[in-house]
Design a protein around this motif. Structure first.
Motif, PDB file in Angstrom:
ATOM      1  N   GLY A   1       0.780  -1.228   0.000  1.00  0.00           N
ATOM      2  CA  GLY A   1       0.000   0.000   0.000  1.00  0.00           C
ATOM      3  C   GLY A   1       0.812   1.278   0.000  1.00  0.00           C
ATOM      4  N   PHE A   2       2.121   1.192  -0.266  1.00  0.00           N
ATOM      5  CA  PHE A   2       2.944   2.402  -0.293  1.00  0.00           C
ATOM      6  C   PHE A   2       2.497   3.314  -1.429  1.00  0.00           C
ATOM      7  N   GLU A   3       2.412   4.593  -1.138  1.00  0.00           N
ATOM      8  CA  GLU A   3       1.999   5.564  -2.147  1.00  0.00           C
ATOM      9  C   GLU A   3       3.041   5.633  -3.268  1.00  0.00           C
TER      10      GLU A   3
ATOM     11  N   SER B   1       7.623  17.377  -0.867  1.00  0.00           N
ATOM     12  CA  SER B   1       7.158  16.750  -2.109  1.00  0.00           C
ATOM     13  C   SER B   1       8.298  16.311  -3.012  1.00  0.00           C
ATOM     14  N   LEU B   2       9.476  16.953  -2.898  1.00  0.00           N
ATOM     15  CA  LEU B   2      10.627  16.544  -3.700  1.00  0.00           C
ATOM     16  C   LEU B   2      11.459  15.476  -2.997  1.00  0.00           C
ATOM     17  N   LEU B   3      11.552  15.564  -1.691  1.00  0.00           N
ATOM     18  CA  LEU B   3      12.387  14.631  -0.945  1.00  0.00           C
ATOM     19  C   LEU B   3      11.707  13.273  -0.751  1.00  0.00           C
ATOM     20  N   ARG B   4      10.383  13.297  -0.549  1.00  0.00           N
ATOM     21  CA  ARG B   4       9.666  12.072  -0.223  1.00  0.00           C
ATOM     22  C   ARG B   4       9.808  10.962  -1.276  1.00  0.00           C
ATOM     23  N   PRO B   5       9.802  11.262  -2.589  1.00  0.00           N
ATOM     24  CA  PRO B   5       9.948  10.181  -3.569  1.00  0.00           C
ATOM     25  C   PRO B   5      11.244   9.387  -3.444  1.00  0.00           C
ATOM     26  N   MET B   6      12.253   9.975  -2.772  1.00  0.00           N
ATOM     27  CA  MET B   6      13.502   9.243  -2.583  1.00  0.00           C
ATOM     28  C   MET B   6      13.477   8.360  -1.341  1.00  0.00           C
ATOM     29  N   SER B   7      12.327   8.319  -0.656  1.00  0.00           N
ATOM     30  CA  SER B   7      12.229   7.510   0.558  1.00  0.00           C
ATOM     31  C   SER B   7      12.471   6.037   0.258  1.00  0.00           C
ATOM     32  N   HIS B   8      11.877   5.558  -0.816  1.00  0.00           N
ATOM     33  CA  HIS B   8      12.054   4.159  -1.201  1.00  0.00           C
ATOM     34  C   HIS B   8      12.628   4.166  -2.613  1.00  0.00           C
ATOM     35  N   LEU B   9      13.957   4.139  -2.631  1.00  0.00           N
ATOM     36  CA  LEU B   9      14.717   4.387  -3.852  1.00  0.00           C
ATOM     37  C   LEU B   9      15.227   3.072  -4.419  1.00  0.00           C
TER      38      LEU B   9
ATOM     39  N   ARG C   1       9.461  10.862  11.032  1.00  0.00           N
ATOM     40  CA  ARG C   1       8.029  10.644  10.781  1.00  0.00           C
ATOM     41  C   ARG C   1       7.325  11.882  10.247  1.00  0.00           C
ATOM     42  N   ASP C   2       7.885  13.053  10.481  1.00  0.00           N
ATOM     43  CA  ASP C   2       7.260  14.277   9.973  1.00  0.00           C
ATOM     44  C   ASP C   2       7.138  14.253   8.457  1.00  0.00           C
ATOM     45  N   LEU C   3       8.100  13.614   7.811  1.00  0.00           N
ATOM     46  CA  LEU C   3       8.077  13.551   6.351  1.00  0.00           C
ATOM     47  C   LEU C   3       6.971  12.624   5.850  1.00  0.00           C
ATOM     48  N   HIS C   4       6.596  11.641   6.665  1.00  0.00           N
ATOM     49  CA  HIS C   4       5.655  10.609   6.223  1.00  0.00           C
ATOM     50  C   HIS C   4       4.310  10.677   6.968  1.00  0.00           C
ATOM     51  N   ALA C   5       4.027  11.792   7.597  1.00  0.00           N
ATOM     52  CA  ALA C   5       2.818  11.905   8.413  1.00  0.00           C
ATOM     53  C   ALA C   5       1.570  11.599   7.589  1.00  0.00           C
ATOM     54  N   GLY C   6       0.719  10.701   8.146  1.00  0.00           N
ATOM     55  CA  GLY C   6      -0.541  10.368   7.497  1.00  0.00           C
ATOM     56  C   GLY C   6      -0.415   9.456   6.298  1.00  0.00           C
ATOM     57  N   ARG C   7       0.749   8.833   6.111  1.00  0.00           N
ATOM     58  CA  ARG C   7       0.981   8.004   4.921  1.00  0.00           C
ATOM     59  C   ARG C   7       1.265   6.568   5.328  1.00  0.00           C
ATOM     60  N   VAL C   8       0.995   5.647   4.383  1.00  0.00           N
ATOM     61  CA  VAL C   8       1.297   4.242   4.635  1.00  0.00           C
ATOM     62  C   VAL C   8       2.803   4.014   4.577  1.00  0.00           C
ATOM     63  N   ALA C   9       3.463   4.590   3.546  1.00  0.00           N
ATOM     64  CA  ALA C   9       4.915   4.439   3.392  1.00  0.00           C
ATOM     65  C   ALA C   9       5.628   5.188   4.504  1.00  0.00           C
ATOM     66  N   GLN C  10       6.408   4.468   5.295  1.00  0.00           N
ATOM     67  CA  GLN C  10       7.135   5.061   6.403  1.00  0.00           C
ATOM     68  C   GLN C  10       8.634   4.819   6.243  1.00  0.00           C
TER      69      GLN C  10
END
Length: 839
Positions: free
Chosen positions: A176-178, A536-544, A572-581
């Motif tokens: 379920g990761f965005e 919004s720019l940094l988050r896509p690199m969370s799961h690289l 966690r601030d970067l992923h607040a309210g999201r499935v991908a942590q």
């Protein structure tokens, strides 16, 4: 530390009048610097550099800059009238990690892959994918890896693209990761578009529709990502990448044009910017202009040859004959130059003299007092390269070339050998320089294979240095050259030109930056630039997920590490309210396919992944099955790279449809008739064909040789064509039933400046005086490995026959071909025997 990069219309004012600087603050600053250095709370080298600048100039502004540079974070934001000042720091300037410090880039967590979820996905894959696309056990390990970091050794034909796509399916569909928390990175748009097509097709099998825009956002190139980063922190959404300014690409984005930013060709738009900066610097910087004139002079001066040179030896054997006809040759040539009205010229004394070369008389055309040198006129343009003396079977230009080799070897005076009008104009420019005029000319850096325009040399050398994550000026200052070296002048000039050119680009409207500058802006030491990035720019690199990881450069490594460190800092601030942590990274590659060292890439980051990307847990996996080639092709390719440092226990096994009836790789001397016959044979059998060559100039030869077959193939729809022609390098990632290799992979020349840059970048083995050369000797074998493994069924390798009087052999890939092994059929010895019998 480099000078700051300014992003505003005006420069910051000085902080204080230098004349009012006081003695006490300087003493206090020095003491404070020593204390903080001992406590490891600042970088002493940076502090000392900044402080001494203020001390020697006696100005408080210098003190303040030193204090800023010595700040423990390595960076302090500067504001002046709303201006943002972004500094670029060299990551090698940072102290080693403090013992006990948590230096991991990732949190200690595991992906929540439960046994139930795993069973569900395995069942779906078994039901949806055909039998030949079912993952192997090792591929399942990659798909289901739970650790924060995973490094996968995936050899040629191992099905890594399909496996990566199933990994994305796991993360998005099953966990379920965005999608906007995931990114797949490739190095070229060709591989990017191929991956996007497979990605969307596979998701459709699961009933998941991925729009073109979603796919393009998820599958990226490094260069498109860094451009967005740079635009965000500078506030310049219209910023252009210098590499994409040429003509029709003027408004293009990196993801829209299929060019290689590592190896781009300078176009008219880029050249105009380079020329403008070059002209300004020549007009305003006397030292730079003097360096350019000295370099220009050096390109016109005849370069000395060793008496051991093969060509010099052959000419020496004919010295008596060359001397006997020299007076007539000199008279004819000089008359042609005079008739053309190009001589005499002020600064040149045109008067023939006889000098002795190895005891034989030879003529010179005059002398150049300003340069304390002799002048010799060549015949290339006057009377022309086709002109012959009466009764001579050789062109006059060729006869004079023989004389030139003797002068290069045995004349110990300074010689200017002028072949044409353009060279004469350059010589006059050196003797009587015109104020404000910049001398454009070709230059050949020691170790490069050919001469290029001087600005192209600047761009190429600076690009290589920056790809190693080095600042150009700092790297140049660390280089050393022998007394009298032309390259010492070149690199001093580069150290002056490059910072000026960076500033020149930033003053353009819209702003322009080079990709290397953008990556440097986001190296791992520039923490404050990362802090400015929107989520919004940094988050896509969370799961690289990085494909072809063996081709990564030190510069990009520094950027990736900096981004991962910032992701962890935000938590966690970067992923607040999201499935991908949290964050994860999976890197897939094959060190045997690392073939871009000449542009700064290095396989060490792949081989030393655990130490380069600190993580609480790393999975080390290997995909050994090869679904493309039969075992003889695999064994032959692996034999070529045998002995090169590599990942342990690395050996591939054929698992594809070509596994049956293996045929040895054929080795023979170049035989175009035989090549054409075999190509025709395999084409008529319905096979796909790939013809690979080392030099791009070979394309025209092959096209002429296979004219009829190519014409027939081009009549087919594009997707049904079965013949491809390209260089060894461009073939990576592609395949064909039958592959023809034309030429060997040779180590041609040593590169003094690249060896020095490698040492500064701490690449290569400790104590190796020529680490770049060492890497290139290994890389030629890896390049042959790549070329051979493009073949599924048949591979023919045509190697040029060595000349009869060849000197010591240069290292080459074919040195790795053994005798008496089943996977090679080497016909070269039988060909040599046949030729001896014929003689």
């Amino acid at each position: 530390m480099t000078s700051p990069t300014h992003f505003s219309e005006k420069n910051p004012s000085s902080l204080r009048d230098p004349k009012k600087a006081k003695f006490f603050p300087r003493i206090l600053a020095a003491q404070l610097g020593r204390v903080l250095g001992k406590l490891r709370l600042l970088h002493p080298e940076s502090w000392e550099q900044g402080y001494r600048s203020g001390e020697t100039q006696g100005d408080a502004a210098g003190y303040m800059r030193g204090h800023q540079e010595g700040h423990s974070s390595g960076y302090k934001e500067g504001f002046d009238a709303g201006q943002v000042v972004l500094e670029i720091r060299d990551h090698r300037a940072v102290d080693r990690p403090v013992p006990g410090l948590d230096d991991d880039l990732f949190e200690d967590w595991r992906l929540p892959i439960t046994p139930h979820l795993e069973a569900r996905m395995r069942a779906d894959v078994l039901k949806i994918l055909p039998a030949h696309k079912q993952p192997t056990p090792s591929q399942w390990e990659m798909i289901l890896s739970k650790t924060p970091t995973t490094v996968v050794v995936a050899g040629a034909g191992s099905g890594k693209s399909t496996t990566l796509i199933l990994r994305i399916l796991l993360l998005h569909h099953y966990l379920g990761f965005e999608l906007d928390s995931l990114t797949v990175v490739t190095f070229t748009n060709m591989s990017r578009w191929d991956f996007i097509g497979k990605f969307r097709d596979t998701f459709l099998l699961w009933g998941l529709t991925i729009t073109s825009e979603e796919a393009r956002t998820l599958v990226r190139t490094f260069h498109s990502m860094i451009l967005n980063f740079a635009r965000a922190v500078t506030g310049s959404q219209d910023m252009k990448a210098f590499e994409f300014l040429d003509g029709k690409q003027l408004s293009a984005e990196p993801d829209d044009v299929d060019i290689n930013p590592f190896d781009f060709r300078i176009g008219m738009t880029q050249r105009s910017l380079l020329n403008k900066c070059y002209d300004d610097l020549c007009s305003n910087n006397p030292r730079f202009r003097d360096l350019m004139l000295d370099l220009l002079t050096s390109t016109l001066e005849l370069k000395h040859l060793s008496a051991d040179d093969d060509k010099a030896k052959r000419r020496h054997a004919m010295i008596e004959n060359i001397s006997a006809r020299d007076a007539e040759c000199t008279d004819i040539t000089e008359k042609a130059w005079l008739t053309a009205g190009l001589l005499p010229q002020a600064g040149l004394i045109l008067k023939q003299e006889t000098i002795q070369i190895e005891g034989h008389p030879f003529r010179i055309n005059g002398r150049i007092p300003e340069k304390k040198a002799v002048l010799v006129l060549g015949a290339q343009q006057y009377p022309g390269s086709d002109f012959r003396r009466a009764g001579s079977k050789f062109q006059l230009a060729r006869e004079l070339k023989a004389k030139q080799k003797l002068f290069q070897t045995y004349c110990y005076e300074r010689v200017f050998w002028i072949e044409n009008e353009d060279e004469l104009k350059k010589l006059i420019a050196c003797i009587r320089p015109t104020p404000g005029a910049s001398p454009g000319f070709d230059y050949q850096i020691d170790g490069e294979l050919s001469a290029e325009p001087i600005l192209d040399c600047f761009v190429g050398a600076a690009g290589f240095i920056e790809n190693l994550a080095l600042d150009v000026s700092r790297a140049v200052n660390a280089m050393k050259f022998p007394k009298g070296s032309r390259d010492a002048l070149f690199f001093e000039a580069l150290g002056l030109f490059w910072p000026q050119f960076m500033s020149h680009l930033e003053q353009q409207r819209p702003r322009v930056m080079m990709f290397n500058r953008m990556f440097a802006l986001f190296n791992e030491c520039n923490t404050s630039t990362f802090e400015r990035l929107p989520a919004s720019l940094l988050r896509p690199m969370s799961h690289l997920m990085i494909d072809e990881f063996q081709d990564i450069s030190p510069q990009i490594v520094s950027w990736v590490r900096g981004a991962q460190r910032e992701i962890r800092r935000r938590g966690r601030d970067l992923h607040a309210g999201r499935v991908a942590q949290w964050s994860s990274m999976i890197c897939v590659g094959d060190d045997w396919q690392s073939i871009y060292g000449w542009r700064g890439s290095a396989p060490k980051y792949f081989l030393e992944f655990k130490s380069e990307f600190k993580s609480p847990a790393t999975s080390n996996l290997m995909l050994r099955e090869n679904y493309r080639s039969h075992q003889y092709i695999i064994d032959a390719a692996e034999q070529i790279v045998k002995g090169i440092p590599t990942a342990p226990n690395k050996a591939a096994t054929s698992a594809g449809p070509a596994a049956k009836n293996p045929i040895p790789v054929s080795i023979s001397y170049r035989n175009d008739k035989y090549l054409a016959e075999r190509a025709e044979e395999h084409y008529r059998a319905g096979e796909s064909i790939m013809i690979l060559f080392r030099r791009g100039a070979e394309r025209a030869v092959v096209e002429k040789l296979l004219r009829n077959l190519l014409a027939e193939d081009e009549k087919q729809p594009k997707k049904q064509r079965r013949i491809q022609l390209m260089t060894f390098h461009k073939s990576k990632g592609l395949e064909a039933d039958t592959v023809f290799l034309l030429g060997d992979c040779l180590f041609l020349t040593s590169s003094p400046y690249k060896n020095q840059a490698y040492r500064v970048a701490q690449l290569g083995a400790s104590g190796d005086p020529q680490p770049y050369d060492t890497s290139q000797r290994e890389e030629i074998r890896r390049l042959a490995y790549v070329a051979i493994t493009r073949a599924a069924k048949h591979c023919y390798w045509f190697i040029d026959e060595p000349p009869p009087e060849s000197g010591p052999s240069k290292p080459k890939a074919s040195d790795g071909i053994p005798s008496n092994v089943p996977f090679f059929h080497d016909a070269r010895r039988s060909m040599e025997r046949s030729q001896r019998k014929a003689r």
